[in-house]
Design a protein around this motif. Sequence first.
Motif, mmCIF file in Angstrom:
data_model
loop_
_atom_site.group_PDB
_atom_site.id
_atom_site.type_symbol
_atom_site.label_atom_id
_atom_site.label_comp_id
_atom_site.label_asym_id
_atom_site.label_seq_id
_atom_site.Cartn_x
_atom_site.Cartn_y
_atom_site.Cartn_z
ATOM 1 N N VAL A 49 -6.200 -12.409 11.341
ATOM 2 C CA VAL A 49 -6.117 -11.775 10.152
ATOM 3 C C VAL A 49 -5.221 -10.444 10.870
ATOM 4 N N ASN A 50 -3.999 -10.343 10.128
ATOM 5 C CA ASN A 50 -3.046 -9.247 10.619
ATOM 6 C C ASN A 50 -3.384 -8.067 9.663
ATOM 7 N N LYS A 51 -2.940 -6.960 10.240
ATOM 8 C CA LYS A 51 -3.170 -5.698 9.467
ATOM 9 C C LYS A 51 -2.851 -5.664 8.228
ATOM 10 N N ASP A 52 -1.777 -6.398 7.902
ATOM 11 C CA ASP A 52 -1.007 -6.129 6.389
ATOM 12 C C ASP A 52 -1.745 -7.487 5.546
ATOM 13 N N GLY A 53 -2.536 -8.153 6.131
ATOM 14 C CA GLY A 53 -3.487 -9.233 5.423
ATOM 15 C C GLY A 53 -2.806 -10.646 5.656
ATOM 16 N N THR A 54 -1.850 -10.638 6.146
ATOM 17 C CA THR A 54 -1.043 -11.764 6.620
ATOM 18 C C THR A 54 -2.155 -12.688 7.542
ATOM 19 N N ILE A 55 -1.784 -14.034 7.860
ATOM 20 C CA ILE A 55 -2.643 -14.780 8.585
ATOM 21 C C ILE A 55 -1.609 -15.436 9.687
ATOM 22 N N LYS A 81 -13.097 -9.332 10.997
ATOM 23 C CA LYS A 81 -13.818 -8.489 10.006
ATOM 24 C C LYS A 81 -13.572 -7.222 9.816
ATOM 25 N N GLN A 82 -13.261 -6.356 10.772
ATOM 26 C CA GLN A 82 -12.650 -4.970 10.556
ATOM 27 C C GLN A 82 -11.803 -4.858 9.613
#
Length: 101
Positions: A49-55, A81-82
């Motif tokens: 999971v990337n910071k911008d919500g992309t995978i 999770k974070q």
Amino acid sequence: MADQNSQSDDQQEKRDIPLGLPEPPAGGIQLDVGSGGGVALDHLGPMVVNKDGTISRITNWDRMADIEKKNTLRILQKRNKQRLDALKQANQETPEDAAKS
């Protein structure tokens, strides 16, 4: 001199062309998705999971040693999770901020 410029132009063009996908394995891969069962893609590695919500996925997962995979999974589980919690928190704050305006 013109010959060197021509070579550098050719090299630049080669770098600009995106690489194609690798050849599929001999005989191909068959997936039975009509049976209602799940399809395991474990060989592709875990989802990141990337910071911008992309995978995304780890590109060299298939070349990692077992100990590297184990450590990577341990770290990714915590980090994913974070990041998911932070994205959920940001999503909850956004509608409240919009209602105040």
